[in-house]
Scaffold this active site. Structure first.
Site, short mmCIF file in Angstrom:
data_model
loop_
_atom_site.label_atom_id
_atom_site.label_comp_id
_atom_site.label_asym_id
_atom_site.label_seq_id
_atom_site.Cartn_x
_atom_site.Cartn_y
_atom_site.Cartn_z
N LYS A 81 0.83 -1.22 -0.19
CA LYS A 81 0.04 -0.17 0.01
C LYS A 81 0.77 1.24 -0.04
O LYS A 81 1.81 1.38 0.57
CB LYS A 81 -0.84 0.07 1.10
N VAL A 184 -20.97 7.30 0.65
CA VAL A 184 -21.78 7.23 -0.60
C VAL A 184 -20.98 7.83 -1.72
O VAL A 184 -21.37 8.23 -2.70
CB VAL A 184 -23.32 7.78 -0.66
#
Length: 350
Positions: A81, A184
């Protein structure tokens, strides 16, 4: 002598690399957890951290999660990462910094393969790709593996939520199932749209209130504040923002019977997996359910298969979840511990 170098999340990582580029102002870290199965693949995120040690901790946790995610998805890839430190919340990464990060990745000689993550995009990957061969998530022709991983992550989470609803609620589908979606953005928004199309009753929350309200208007959903979403009286909670949201206080307040979402490192500590388990809440380990994106960009990088192969592999995510839940039920151990054990066996550390 073994040491954790002062970082509790150091897990026999093969390497932790710190980069600075004074000309561009780049400050970045790349953590390589394991290359046992192949090059360490995992996205790079651009984020503001309270401290440099916080950024390194994030890289350590996320790279370990990528080792487990890639192993559980049967990819010939290890886990790594990257994190690029933003100087302030809302800051924008410059083209010079993207190029400097690309040179940093190139200097690792292929041991780490980067791709999109929080704060990055396909367009930014194209800039990075100008400096290194070791990048994925680039624009591709229709029908090919690769490109923006977000829709594929969302599809895998959607399938995982349906599997969790069946397992934890006895629901044949999600029609009428009350689901609280935290976050979202590109992934969480995609998950919400897929669930809404199946008739789920949604409540949304996002740090960007206007974004949550706009999606709620589109889908006929409700909106609450982010600090309320996890404790709602719902059937399923789906964390799709940043990690460490499942901790002692939030777990104690939870009314849902299922947790299934895309956010990485949802458990604040390893003990929180047991807390979830002891409350009788079915947990979908994050690196199992959210593997759709890395399946897409991983197959792109490896040159194995096309979009049809990507989707076929994503369709197997519920099978892996059920393997974890079956072993958890048989052993009495938390699903989070069981998933870790399976993944550790796969990378030769079990």
């Amino acid at each position: 002598m073994m040491t954790d170098w002062g970082f509790a999340d150091f897990d026999a990582h093969e390497g932790v690399h710190l980069f600075t580029d004074p000309a561009s102002g780049l400050h970045a870290a790349v953590a390589i957890h394991s290359t046992a199965l192949g090059p360490a693949a995992g996205g790079v995120r651009f984020w503001h951290y309270a401290s440099a040690s916080g950024a390194i901790t994030d890289a350590l946790r996320l790279s370990r999660g990528m080792s487990y995610k890639n192993a559980m998805a049967d990819l010939a890839l290890g886990g790594g990462k990257g994190v690029v430190l933003a100087p302030a919340p809302g800051a924008t990464i410059s083209e010079a910094q993207l190029k400097a990060f690309g040179r940093a990745v190139e200097s690792l000689g292929g041991r780490y393969v980067t791709a999109e993550d929080v704060g990055m995009s396909v367009a930014r990957m194209k800039v990075i790709a100008g400096e290194t061969r070791y990048v994925s998530g680039l624009p591709v022709e229709s029908g090919a593996a690769g490109g923006d991983p977000s829709p594929f992550t969302a599809m895998g989470v959607y399938l995982g939520v349906k599997a969790a609803a069946k397992r934890g609620l006895g629901a044949g589908d999600v029609k009428g199932v009350r689901i609280a979606v935290q976050g979202v953005g590109a992934v969480g928004g995609g998950v919400a749209r897929l669930l809404a199309a199946d008739g789920a009753i949604l409540t949304l929350a996002d740090m960007d209130q206007k974004r949550a309200e706009a999606l709620a208007a589109e889908l006929g959903a409700n909106v609450v504040r982010t600090d309320e979403i996890l404790a709602l009286d719902v059937d399923i909670v789906s964390p799709n923002a940043l990690g460490a949201v499942l901790h002692e206080a939030s777990i104690a307040a939870m009314k849902a019977k299922v947790v299934a979402g895309a956010a990485n490192n949802q458990l604040a500590t390893s003990e929180d997996g047991r807390r979830v388990h002891e409350r009788g809440i079915l947990y979908a380990p994050d690196y199992v359910i959210n593997a759709g994106g890395i399946i897409n960009v991983g197959l792109e990088y490896l040159g194995h298969g096309d979009e049809a192969e990507v989707r076929a592999r994503i369709d197997r995510i519920p099978d892996r979840l059920n393997q974890v839940w079956d072993e958890s039920a048989a052993s009495g151990d938390p699903a989070s511990d069981v998933a870790d054990r399976i993944a550790q066996r796969l990378i030769g550390r079990g």
